[in-house]
Design a protein around this motif. Structure first.
Motif, PDB file in Angstrom:
ATOM      1  N   SER A 107       8.389  -2.538   0.308  1.00  0.00           N
ATOM      2  CA  SER A 107       7.853  -1.342   0.972  1.00  0.00           C
ATOM      3  C   SER A 107       6.667  -0.759   0.221  1.00  0.00           C
ATOM      4  N   GLU A 110       3.726  -2.954   1.083  1.00  0.00           N
ATOM      5  CA  GLU A 110       3.278  -2.718   2.461  1.00  0.00           C
ATOM      6  C   GLU A 110       2.581  -1.367   2.595  1.00  0.00           C
ATOM      7  N   SER A 111       3.105  -0.356   1.913  1.00  0.00           N
ATOM      8  CA  SER A 111       2.501   0.977   1.984  1.00  0.00           C
ATOM      9  C   SER A 111       1.105   0.987   1.375  1.00  0.00           C
ATOM     10  N   GLU A 113      -0.880  -1.775   1.097  1.00  0.00           N
ATOM     11  CA  GLU A 113      -1.730  -2.591   1.973  1.00  0.00           C
ATOM     12  C   GLU A 113      -2.130  -1.842   3.245  1.00  0.00           C
ATOM     13  N   ASN A 114      -1.172  -1.119   3.830  1.00  0.00           N
ATOM     14  CA  ASN A 114      -1.425  -0.381   5.075  1.00  0.00           C
ATOM     15  C   ASN A 114      -2.104   0.961   4.842  1.00  0.00           C
ATOM     16  N   GLU A 115      -2.252   1.326   3.585  1.00  0.00           N
ATOM     17  CA  GLU A 115      -2.859   2.595   3.181  1.00  0.00           C
ATOM     18  C   GLU A 115      -2.133   3.812   3.746  1.00  0.00           C
ATOM     19  N   THR A 116      -0.805   3.682   3.856  1.00  0.00           N
ATOM     20  CA  THR A 116       0.001   4.823   4.295  1.00  0.00           C
ATOM     21  C   THR A 116       0.472   5.656   3.114  1.00  0.00           C
TER      22      THR A 116
END
Length: 154
Positions: A107, A110-111, A113-116
């Motif tokens: 997570s 992914e966070s 990479e997704n820039e969230t």
């Protein structure tokens, strides 16, 4: 006109009164044995990046800016911190099961990479928390290597 003054005065009194209702502070100050840096090998540069960009909401090591002492901003920040720690707490990472650690590491990657993460609302005020491409790469490589080492352990 008297009614407007009365409402304004009541509003002012309420704003002043709520300043005495401060949330508890999320500040431990110690790295406990369950801290992720005690469980995994974390390069100093990666730990520094995570500290400046993630720890305020995802650890027991929150650094509070001056405006969090003003209500209702402090309550809003406290809510963010509680939710962030429910999702991921670097200070408690060692207490997670191996499966959950793998999931959280995934997570994190992914966070990034997704820039969230870090949240845009957080980086709007905390400019230093923004991640450069180099910092993202460092974290992503560390996550990948750590996940690989976890998957090799029985």
């Amino acid at each position: 006109m008297k009614r407007i003054k009365a409402v304004a005065l009541a509003f002012l009194i309420i704003i002043l009164a709520i300043q005495f209702l401060q949330p508890a502070r999320n500040k431990n100050g110690q790295a406990v044995s369950k801290d992720f840096s005690k469980v995994f090998t974390v390069p100093g540069n990666v730990q520094g990046i995570l500290k400046k960009s993630c720890f305020d909401c995802h650890s027991n090591q929150t650094e509070y800016p001056w405006y969090t002492y003003i209500q209702p901003v402090g309550w809003w920040m406290d809510s963010h911190i509680r939710k962030g720690k429910e999702e991921l707490n670097f200070s408690e990472f060692g207490s997670y099961s191996k499966r959950r650690q793998m999931s959280k590491l995934k997570s994190i990657g992914e966070s990034i990479e997704n820039e969230t993460m870090p949240l845009p609302s957080y980086t709007l005020i905390h400019k230093k928390a923004r991640l450069s491409n180099e910092e993202k790469d460092l974290i992503l490589n560390w996550v990948k290597n750590t996940r690989n080492s976890l998957s090799l352990k029985p």
